[in-house]
Motif scaffolding. Sequence first.
Motif, PDB file in Angstrom:
ATOM      1  N   GLN A 279      13.817  -8.258  -5.678  1.00 37.72           N
ATOM      2  CA  GLN A 279      12.714  -8.626  -4.796  1.00 37.72           C
ATOM      3  C   GLN A 279      11.790  -7.195  -3.558  1.00 37.72           C
ATOM      4  O   GLN A 279      11.956  -6.735  -2.399  1.00 37.72           O
ATOM      5  N   GLN A 280      11.370  -6.488  -4.744  1.00 39.68           N
ATOM      6  CA  GLN A 280      10.322  -4.693  -4.643  1.00 39.68           C
ATOM      7  C   GLN A 280      10.039  -5.122  -5.440  1.00 39.68           C
ATOM      8  O   GLN A 280       9.686  -5.741  -6.295  1.00 39.68           O
ATOM      9  N   VAL A 281       8.319  -4.524  -4.827  1.00 41.39           N
ATOM     10  CA  VAL A 281       7.407  -4.335  -5.815  1.00 41.39           C
ATOM     11  C   VAL A 281       7.079  -3.241  -6.398  1.00 41.39           C
ATOM     12  O   VAL A 281       7.843  -2.134  -5.867  1.00 41.39           O
ATOM     13  N   PRO A 282       6.620  -2.647  -7.323  1.00 49.29           N
ATOM     14  CA  PRO A 282       5.749  -4.020  -7.361  1.00 49.29           C
ATOM     15  C   PRO A 282       6.141  -4.741  -8.917  1.00 49.29           C
ATOM     16  O   PRO A 282       7.301  -4.828  -9.328  1.00 49.29           O
ATOM     17  N   ALA A 283       5.679  -5.789  -9.602  1.00 45.58           N
ATOM     18  CA  ALA A 283       5.476  -7.026 -10.449  1.00 45.58           C
ATOM     19  C   ALA A 283       4.464  -7.362 -10.655  1.00 45.58           C
ATOM     20  O   ALA A 283       3.025  -7.134  -9.988  1.00 45.58           O
TER      21      ALA A 283
ATOM     22  N   CYS B 101       8.040  -6.554 -13.576  1.00 46.00           N
ATOM     23  CA  CYS B 101       8.792  -5.667 -13.065  1.00 46.00           C
ATOM     24  C   CYS B 101       9.391  -4.059 -13.323  1.00 46.00           C
ATOM     25  O   CYS B 101       9.703  -4.343 -15.055  1.00 46.00           O
ATOM     26  N   ASP B 102       9.633  -3.486 -12.832  1.00 46.16           N
ATOM     27  CA  ASP B 102       9.720  -2.229 -12.517  1.00 46.16           C
ATOM     28  C   ASP B 102       8.449  -1.243 -12.677  1.00 46.16           C
ATOM     29  O   ASP B 102       7.797  -1.623 -14.241  1.00 46.16           O
ATOM     30  N   SER B 103       8.325  -0.725 -11.858  1.00 48.04           N
ATOM     31  CA  SER B 103       6.712   0.577 -12.404  1.00 48.04           C
ATOM     32  C   SER B 103       6.291   1.113 -13.928  1.00 48.04           C
ATOM     33  O   SER B 103       5.811   0.743 -14.689  1.00 48.04           O
ATOM     34  N   VAL B 104       8.056   1.459 -14.620  1.00 48.99           N
ATOM     35  CA  VAL B 104       7.820   2.280 -15.665  1.00 48.99           C
ATOM     36  C   VAL B 104       7.273   1.105 -16.653  1.00 48.99           C
ATOM     37  O   VAL B 104       7.384   1.172 -17.440  1.00 48.99           O
TER      38      VAL B 104
ATOM     39  N   CYS C 205       0.826  -1.392  -0.110  1.00 54.64           N
ATOM     40  CA  CYS C 205       0.356   0.072   0.008  1.00 54.64           C
ATOM     41  C   CYS C 205       1.135   1.560  -0.233  1.00 54.64           C
ATOM     42  O   CYS C 205       0.981   1.937  -0.822  1.00 54.64           O
ATOM     43  N   MET C 206       1.907   1.465   0.693  1.00 58.67           N
ATOM     44  CA  MET C 206       2.923   2.803   0.720  1.00 58.67           C
ATOM     45  C   MET C 206       4.049   2.885  -0.186  1.00 58.67           C
ATOM     46  O   MET C 206       4.122   3.391  -0.104  1.00 58.67           O
ATOM     47  N   SER C 207       4.524   1.624  -0.936  1.00 60.92           N
ATOM     48  CA  SER C 207       4.782   1.497  -1.905  1.00 60.92           C
ATOM     49  C   SER C 207       4.858   2.686  -3.470  1.00 60.92           C
ATOM     50  O   SER C 207       3.238   2.322  -3.833  1.00 60.92           O
ATOM     51  N   SER C 208       5.146   3.740  -3.296  1.00 63.05           N
ATOM     52  CA  SER C 208       4.577   4.893  -4.421  1.00 63.05           C
ATOM     53  C   SER C 208       4.988   3.833  -5.312  1.00 63.05           C
ATOM     54  O   SER C 208       3.883   4.276  -6.161  1.00 63.05           O
ATOM     55  N   CYS C 209       5.353   3.487  -6.061  1.00 63.51           N
ATOM     56  CA  CYS C 209       6.022   2.132  -7.414  1.00 63.51           C
ATOM     57  C   CYS C 209       4.860   1.714  -7.733  1.00 63.51           C
ATOM     58  O   CYS C 209       4.249   1.369  -9.048  1.00 63.51           O
ATOM     59  N   SER C 210       4.713   1.071  -6.217  1.00 64.16           N
ATOM     60  CA  SER C 210       2.859  -0.012  -6.313  1.00 64.16           C
ATOM     61  C   SER C 210       1.577   1.105  -6.874  1.00 64.16           C
ATOM     62  O   SER C 210       0.996   0.823  -8.088  1.00 64.16           O
ATOM     63  N   TRP C 211       2.338   1.681  -5.951  1.00 61.09           N
ATOM     64  CA  TRP C 211       0.793   3.043  -6.257  1.00 61.09           C
ATOM     65  C   TRP C 211       1.011   3.911  -7.889  1.00 61.09           C
ATOM     66  O   TRP C 211      -0.371   3.434  -8.201  1.00 61.09           O
ATOM     67  N   ARG C 212       1.566   3.817  -8.576  1.00 58.65           N
ATOM     68  CA  ARG C 212       2.236   4.328 -10.080  1.00 58.65           C
ATOM     69  C   ARG C 212       0.826   3.212 -10.708  1.00 58.65           C
ATOM     70  O   ARG C 212       0.240   3.533 -11.933  1.00 58.65           O
ATOM     71  N   VAL C 213       1.186   1.741 -10.507  1.00 60.64           N
ATOM     72  CA  VAL C 213       1.229   0.973 -11.974  1.00 60.64           C
ATOM     73  C   VAL C 213      -0.817   1.112 -11.418  1.00 60.64           C
ATOM     74  O   VAL C 213      -1.227   0.735 -11.914  1.00 60.64           O
TER      75      VAL C 213
ATOM     76  N   ILE D 209      14.098  11.083  -8.166  1.00 55.73           N
ATOM     77  CA  ILE D 209      13.562  12.030  -6.930  1.00 55.73           C
ATOM     78  C   ILE D 209      13.431  10.494  -6.521  1.00 55.73           C
ATOM     79  O   ILE D 209      13.665  10.301  -4.778  1.00 55.73           O
ATOM     80  N   GLN D 210      12.660   9.781  -6.423  1.00 55.15           N
ATOM     81  CA  GLN D 210      12.174   8.719  -5.356  1.00 55.15           C
ATOM     82  C   GLN D 210      12.922   7.638  -5.454  1.00 55.15           C
ATOM     83  O   GLN D 210      13.597   7.412  -3.966  1.00 55.15           O
ATOM     84  N   PRO D 211      13.890   6.621  -6.195  1.00 57.96           N
ATOM     85  CA  PRO D 211      15.299   6.119  -5.639  1.00 57.96           C
ATOM     86  C   PRO D 211      15.578   6.625  -4.812  1.00 57.96           C
ATOM     87  O   PRO D 211      16.331   6.112  -3.306  1.00 57.96           O
TER      88      PRO D 211
ATOM     89  N   GLN E 238      14.727   9.004  -2.153  1.00 57.31           N
ATOM     90  CA  GLN E 238      14.314   9.066  -0.819  1.00 57.31           C
ATOM     91  C   GLN E 238      13.281   7.473  -0.455  1.00 57.31           C
ATOM     92  O   GLN E 238      12.495   8.077   0.266  1.00 57.31           O
ATOM     93  N   ASN E 239      13.865   6.282  -1.163  1.00 58.12           N
ATOM     94  CA  ASN E 239      13.062   5.073  -0.830  1.00 58.12           C
ATOM     95  C   ASN E 239      13.804   4.480   0.483  1.00 58.12           C
ATOM     96  O   ASN E 239      14.701   5.114   1.040  1.00 58.12           O
ATOM     97  N   THR E 240      12.833   3.920   1.392  1.00 62.61           N
ATOM     98  CA  THR E 240      13.106   3.956   2.504  1.00 62.61           C
ATOM     99  C   THR E 240      13.873   2.878   2.854  1.00 62.61           C
ATOM    100  O   THR E 240      14.511   2.829   3.566  1.00 62.61           O
TER     101      THR E 240
HETATM  102  O1  LIG Z   1       9.295  -0.457  -9.524  1.00 62.98           O
HETATM  103  C1  LIG Z   1      10.019   0.217  -9.040  1.00 62.98           C
HETATM  104  O2  LIG Z   1      10.346   1.435 -10.288  1.00 62.98           O
HETATM  105  C2  LIG Z   1      10.270   0.177  -8.440  1.00 62.98           C
HETATM  106  C3  LIG Z   1      10.192   0.196  -7.277  1.00 62.98           C
HETATM  107  C4  LIG Z   1      10.877   0.321  -5.472  1.00 62.98           C
HETATM  108  O3  LIG Z   1      12.112   0.958  -6.072  1.00 62.98           O
HETATM  109  C5  LIG Z   1      10.098   0.370  -4.605  1.00 62.98           C
HETATM  110  C6  LIG Z   1       9.216   0.692  -4.250  1.00 62.98           C
HETATM  111  O4  LIG Z   1       7.996   0.699  -4.460  1.00 62.98           O
HETATM  112  C7  LIG Z   1       9.873   2.102  -3.388  1.00 62.98           C
HETATM  113  C8  LIG Z   1       8.699   2.985  -3.039  1.00 62.98           C
HETATM  114  O5  LIG Z   1       8.134   2.965  -3.939  1.00 62.98           O
HETATM  115  O6  LIG Z   1       8.433   3.066  -1.689  1.00 62.98           O
END
Ligand SMILES: O=C(O)/C=C/C(=O)CC(=O)CC(=O)O
Length: 218
Positions: A62-66, A75-78, A25-33, A115-117, A119-121
């Motif tokens: 080992q990160q979302v989204p897929a 994999c990879d939101s873009v 839920c809190m992953s901004s990359c999942s949220w984009r998708v 930006i996002q990478p 400030q990623n958690t």
């Molecule tokens: O799929 C991507 O483009 C990148 C994924 C991440 O960096 C993991 C992630 O969800 C980080 C975040 O937005 O909290």
Amino acid sequence: MSALTKPADHFPSSDDAKPVLYSSCMSSCSWRVRIALGLKGIPYDIKTDCKSSEYKEVNPMQQVPALCIDGHTLCDSVAIMQYLDETRPQHPLLPQDPYKRAKVLQIVHIICSGIQPLQNTCVLARVGEEESLEWAQHWISRGFDALEKVLSESSGKFCMGDEISMADCCLVPQVFNARRYQINLDLYPTIQRLDHGLGTNTTIRACHPYNQPDYLQK
Ligand SMILES: O=C(O)/C=C/C(=O)CC(=O)CC(=O)O
């Protein structure tokens, strides 16, 4: 042989299966998708069990989204949003016009690479608790200074003119992150205006972290 050596047996793979989004839920990359799927009107199931070692079979990072779709695991939101746009042309996320397309991709990459990478958690965890807020604020502010200038020239109702695009899918979660790290959004009137407008879209609202099945588990 471990069943996990054959991920195709474990994850939806047939061409007509309903897509499955691995999302947090809190992953901004999942949220984009989630926004991209929503705007295109693509029904999907959601899986939020992404912490297990088995998930490495789905996404080696080992990160979302897929996204499991059309017999593939993407994999990879873009990359996922681009695939969706190329295979499901309804409600396009990238303009046909080459200049507008380049502007959309510029905005996408400012957010998704610039930006996002940073400030990623997982990055903030390495920076350490004491420094992490200042670190996140530095990189978001630096990116937003650029983004504000770009958007003040490109935007209409949305990031690129009056057509919603992949840039808007990326902007909404990034503004949420900016608020989370206490950025003064009054410094960014165009970003604030666009985010406010996008926030009135019911499809986009449905993708908000607070409306996700795993939100209460957090
Ligand atoms: O799929 C991507 O483009 C990148 C994924 C991440 O960096 C993991 C992630 O969800 C980080 C975040 O937005 O909290």
